[in-house]
Design a protein around this motif. Structure first.
Motif, PDB file in Angstrom:
ATOM      1  N   GLN A 159       0.697  -1.280   0.091  1.00  0.00           N
ATOM      2  CA  GLN A 159      -0.116  -0.166   0.041  1.00  0.00           C
ATOM      3  C   GLN A 159       0.892   1.394   0.089  1.00  0.00           C
ATOM      4  O   GLN A 159       1.953   1.291   0.335  1.00  0.00           O
ATOM      5  CB  GLN A 159      -0.834  -0.059   1.313  1.00  0.00           C
ATOM      6  CG  GLN A 159      -1.721  -1.196   1.442  1.00  0.00           C
ATOM      7  CD  GLN A 159      -2.184  -1.741   2.787  1.00  0.00           C
ATOM      8  OE1 GLN A 159      -1.946  -2.833   3.155  1.00  0.00           O
ATOM      9  NE2 GLN A 159      -2.394  -0.681   3.782  1.00  0.00           N
ATOM     10  N   GLN A 182       0.616  11.281   8.752  1.00  0.00           N
ATOM     11  CA  GLN A 182       0.775  11.008   7.465  1.00  0.00           C
ATOM     12  C   GLN A 182       0.173   9.573   7.072  1.00  0.00           C
ATOM     13  O   GLN A 182      -0.444   9.528   6.098  1.00  0.00           O
ATOM     14  CB  GLN A 182       2.423  10.925   7.270  1.00  0.00           C
ATOM     15  CG  GLN A 182       3.139  12.078   7.178  1.00  0.00           C
ATOM     16  CD  GLN A 182       4.685  12.127   7.411  1.00  0.00           C
ATOM     17  OE1 GLN A 182       5.155  11.068   7.893  1.00  0.00           O
ATOM     18  NE2 GLN A 182       5.198  13.051   6.736  1.00  0.00           N
ATOM     19  N   ARG A 183       0.253   8.687   8.214  1.00  0.00           N
ATOM     20  CA  ARG A 183      -0.206   7.124   7.790  1.00  0.00           C
ATOM     21  C   ARG A 183      -1.833   7.412   7.842  1.00  0.00           C
ATOM     22  O   ARG A 183      -2.416   6.960   6.895  1.00  0.00           O
ATOM     23  CB  ARG A 183      -0.051   6.376   9.038  1.00  0.00           C
ATOM     24  CG  ARG A 183      -0.262   4.973   8.891  1.00  0.00           C
ATOM     25  CD  ARG A 183       0.456   3.959   9.819  1.00  0.00           C
ATOM     26  NE  ARG A 183       1.701   4.163   9.878  1.00  0.00           N
ATOM     27  CZ  ARG A 183       2.447   3.211   9.039  1.00  0.00           C
ATOM     28  NH1 ARG A 183       1.898   2.681   8.306  1.00  0.00           N
ATOM     29  NH2 ARG A 183       3.839   3.326   9.274  1.00  0.00           N
ATOM     30  N   ARG A 228       2.258   9.288  12.621  1.00  0.00           N
ATOM     31  CA  ARG A 228       0.704   8.804  12.886  1.00  0.00           C
ATOM     32  C   ARG A 228      -0.389   9.680  11.775  1.00  0.00           C
ATOM     33  O   ARG A 228      -1.207   9.014  11.225  1.00  0.00           O
ATOM     34  CB  ARG A 228       0.143   9.032  14.176  1.00  0.00           C
ATOM     35  CG  ARG A 228       0.104  10.519  14.829  1.00  0.00           C
ATOM     36  CD  ARG A 228      -0.501  10.468  15.902  1.00  0.00           C
ATOM     37  NE  ARG A 228      -1.990   9.833  16.175  1.00  0.00           N
ATOM     38  CZ  ARG A 228      -2.826  10.343  16.961  1.00  0.00           C
ATOM     39  NH1 ARG A 228      -2.246  10.737  18.153  1.00  0.00           N
ATOM     40  NH2 ARG A 228      -4.121   9.864  17.040  1.00  0.00           N
ATOM     41  N   THR A 263       0.979   3.318   1.936  1.00  0.00           N
ATOM     42  CA  THR A 263       1.439   3.518   3.545  1.00  0.00           C
ATOM     43  C   THR A 263       2.738   2.758   3.821  1.00  0.00           C
ATOM     44  O   THR A 263       3.610   2.875   4.760  1.00  0.00           O
ATOM     45  CB  THR A 263       0.516   3.076   4.542  1.00  0.00           C
ATOM     46  OG1 THR A 263       0.173   1.654   4.296  1.00  0.00           O
ATOM     47  CG2 THR A 263      -0.721   3.881   4.731  1.00  0.00           C
ATOM     48  N   LEU A 265       6.879   6.849   8.413  1.00  0.00           N
ATOM     49  CA  LEU A 265       5.536   7.697   8.450  1.00  0.00           C
ATOM     50  C   LEU A 265       5.432   7.998   9.790  1.00  0.00           C
ATOM     51  O   LEU A 265       5.425   7.096  10.583  1.00  0.00           O
ATOM     52  CB  LEU A 265       4.314   7.173   7.733  1.00  0.00           C
ATOM     53  CG  LEU A 265       4.519   6.938   6.426  1.00  0.00           C
ATOM     54  CD1 LEU A 265       3.137   6.126   5.705  1.00  0.00           C
ATOM     55  CD2 LEU A 265       4.894   8.052   5.585  1.00  0.00           C
ATOM     56  N   TYR A 269      10.925   4.586   4.986  1.00  0.00           N
ATOM     57  CA  TYR A 269       9.654   5.203   4.612  1.00  0.00           C
ATOM     58  C   TYR A 269       9.043   5.356   5.852  1.00  0.00           C
ATOM     59  O   TYR A 269       8.371   4.416   5.974  1.00  0.00           O
ATOM     60  CB  TYR A 269       9.127   4.742   3.542  1.00  0.00           C
ATOM     61  CG  TYR A 269       7.748   5.224   2.932  1.00  0.00           C
ATOM     62  CD1 TYR A 269       7.734   6.455   2.466  1.00  0.00           C
ATOM     63  CD2 TYR A 269       6.631   4.365   3.151  1.00  0.00           C
ATOM     64  CE1 TYR A 269       6.612   7.218   1.979  1.00  0.00           C
ATOM     65  CE2 TYR A 269       5.375   5.153   2.483  1.00  0.00           C
ATOM     66  CZ  TYR A 269       5.401   6.388   2.301  1.00  0.00           C
ATOM     67  OH  TYR A 269       4.220   6.790   1.440  1.00  0.00           O
ATOM     68  N   ASP A 324       2.827  -0.441   4.160  1.00  0.00           N
ATOM     69  CA  ASP A 324       2.236  -1.834   4.635  1.00  0.00           C
ATOM     70  C   ASP A 324       1.585  -2.828   3.603  1.00  0.00           C
ATOM     71  O   ASP A 324       1.340  -2.252   2.435  1.00  0.00           O
ATOM     72  CB  ASP A 324       1.265  -1.629   5.594  1.00  0.00           C
ATOM     73  CG  ASP A 324       1.808  -0.778   6.857  1.00  0.00           C
ATOM     74  OD1 ASP A 324       3.038  -1.044   7.270  1.00  0.00           O
ATOM     75  OD2 ASP A 324       0.934   0.173   7.664  1.00  0.00           O
ATOM     76  N   LEU A 363      -2.740   8.780   4.505  1.00  0.00           N
ATOM     77  CA  LEU A 363      -2.595   7.933   3.302  1.00  0.00           C
ATOM     78  C   LEU A 363      -3.665   6.943   3.462  1.00  0.00           C
ATOM     79  O   LEU A 363      -4.228   6.318   2.609  1.00  0.00           O
ATOM     80  CB  LEU A 363      -1.219   7.490   3.309  1.00  0.00           C
ATOM     81  CG  LEU A 363      -0.081   8.202   2.785  1.00  0.00           C
ATOM     82  CD1 LEU A 363       1.450   7.947   3.027  1.00  0.00           C
ATOM     83  CD2 LEU A 363      -0.294   9.032   1.361  1.00  0.00           C
ATOM     84  N   PHE A 364      -3.662   6.270   4.438  1.00  0.00           N
ATOM     85  CA  PHE A 364      -4.724   4.873   4.734  1.00  0.00           C
ATOM     86  C   PHE A 364      -6.093   5.450   4.522  1.00  0.00           C
ATOM     87  O   PHE A 364      -6.803   4.637   3.843  1.00  0.00           O
ATOM     88  CB  PHE A 364      -4.498   4.273   6.089  1.00  0.00           C
ATOM     89  CG  PHE A 364      -5.209   3.136   5.964  1.00  0.00           C
ATOM     90  CD1 PHE A 364      -4.738   1.914   5.497  1.00  0.00           C
ATOM     91  CD2 PHE A 364      -6.574   3.024   6.652  1.00  0.00           C
ATOM     92  CE1 PHE A 364      -5.344   0.592   5.681  1.00  0.00           C
ATOM     93  CE2 PHE A 364      -7.169   1.676   6.630  1.00  0.00           C
ATOM     94  CZ  PHE A 364      -6.835   0.663   6.197  1.00  0.00           C
TER      95      PHE A 364
END
Length: 383
Positions: A203, A347-348, A345, A205, A343, A341, A207, A351-352
């Protein structure tokens, strides 16, 4: 709320305060791909102390708690910052579905190990070309009468946690020549076999919670069908109804925590002094209160389309929160710390949350359902 509910809330708070310490304290706020095995161990601790399957009937290992008490548990769990559990698909979705539609043998085989978190499940619904439009699935299953097994061929995509799961519940077309909602069946398929290949999807993120799952002659016993052959659509829709149950209130508590933390950040870094950002944070807060009231109402009133409205509301709200977080953080939000990379919290979250309006039924599908099935408007033309 009565005195018994108040006492139960204090019991939940006390247990979490007593146990979410030491090694478990490090898991606070963990979710997604973070500390997966440690979170599974925590989930088993919950099971050992009777904090899983709260709404299941007692004869199936649950506690048969009221809707109010279930909501209290999810609220307090979220407020304590307890880690995201790893057994949602089994406990909240498949378990209730088996209780309603499964055979006695299926219940005896699967419910105990779902409750104890000894077997994990994933969901085989979406396919390439059949994402939110579940009725368009092409994965097929044929009954091998001699072997007394279903033989499955096809592909599923966006399959959350397939790489960690032991079993997958699959919607497959079992009647040749059928189309749309007819001819589908709900199958339970073991993942540890030669006919199954799982490919993680990376993804934005970084992950890989989602996966592609390929079935090439995969097999499962003929008895691993929930409901009758061809009745899979009804079973699948019932499962989706369980998906939007009381745990959504815990989700809203998590949203509230994110909102409050973002307001605190804006106050600390001076972003709250900007009148535009201050107004947007106030608007986000007001929208949250409306969203929470609507969520509670949808649990207590049988209103057509309430689930679809709720999904539209929270998905859009959470996506806008991620966008607002980037503006509160300012220019620093555009870069990741460290060489990797890495990130933070916010930024995550940003994006998510781009996926919030897609997974679980896209906004477009939710609006079509409301228009066609609730308002009675003409159906959208299909190519």
């Amino acid at each position: 709320m009565n005195s018994d509910d108040d006492a139960f809330r204090e019991q939940v708070r006390a247990w979490l305060a007593e146990h979410l310490v030491g090694e478990w304290a490090a898991l606070k706020g963990a979710g997604g791909s973070e500390a997966y095995e440690e979170r599974r161990a925590w989930n088993r601790l919950l099971a050992d102390h009777g904090w899983t399957c709260l709404g299941w009937p007692k004869e199936h290992g649950g506690r048969a708690l009221s809707l109010t008490k279930q909501a209290i548990f999810h609220e307090e769990y979220a407020r304590a910052g307890a880690p995201e559990t790893v057994n949602h698909l089994g406990e909240q979705l498949l378990g209730p579905t088996l209780i309603e539609f499964g055979t006695d043998e299926q219940k005896a085989r699967f419910l105990p190990v779902i409750r104890t978190v000894d077997e994990l499940w994933c969901q085989g619904y979406s396919e390439p070309g059949a994402g939110s439009d579940l009725a368009a699935v092409k994965t097929r299953a044929v009954l091998d009468v001699a072997a007394d097994e279903w033989v499955i061929d096809g592909q599923k995509v966006w399959t959350s946690w397939a790489h960690e799961a032991d079993w997958i519940f699959v919607i497959a077309r079992t009647e040749p020549g059928s189309s749309r909602h007819s001819g589908l069946s709900f199958l339970l398929v073991p993942l540890d076999q030669d006919g199954v290949e799982i490919r993680p999807i990376e993804q934005i993120t970084g992950d890989s919670e989602f996966n592609e799952v390929f079935f090439t002659g995969a097999r499962t016993p003929a008895s691993m069908i929930v409901g009758e052959p061809g009745d899979g659509w009804r079973v699948a829709m019932a499962l989706l109804g369980f998906e939007r149950g009381v745990s959504v209130l815990g989700q809203h508590v998590g949203f509230e925590s994110e909102l409050n933390d973002l307001i605190d950040l804006a106050r600390a870094n001076g972003a709250l002094d900007d009148p535009v950002l201050r107004d947007r944070l106030a608007e986000q807060s007001a929208e949250f209160e409306v969203m929470r009231v609507n969520a509670v109402r949808s649990l207590t009133e049988a209103t057509p389309g309430a689930d679809n409205v709720a999904k539209l509301v929270w998905a859009g709200w959470h996506r806008r929160l991620g966008e607002l977080a980037m503006e509160v953080c300012g220019a620093s939000s555009l870069t990741a710390d460290g060489e990797a990379y890495d990130l933070d919290r916010w930024q995550r979250l940003f994006l998510f949350s781009r996926a919030d309006t897609l997974y679980g039924g896209s906004d477009e599908i939710q609006r079509n359902i409301l228009a066609e099935r609730v308002l009675g408007l003409p159906k959208e033309a299909r190519g």
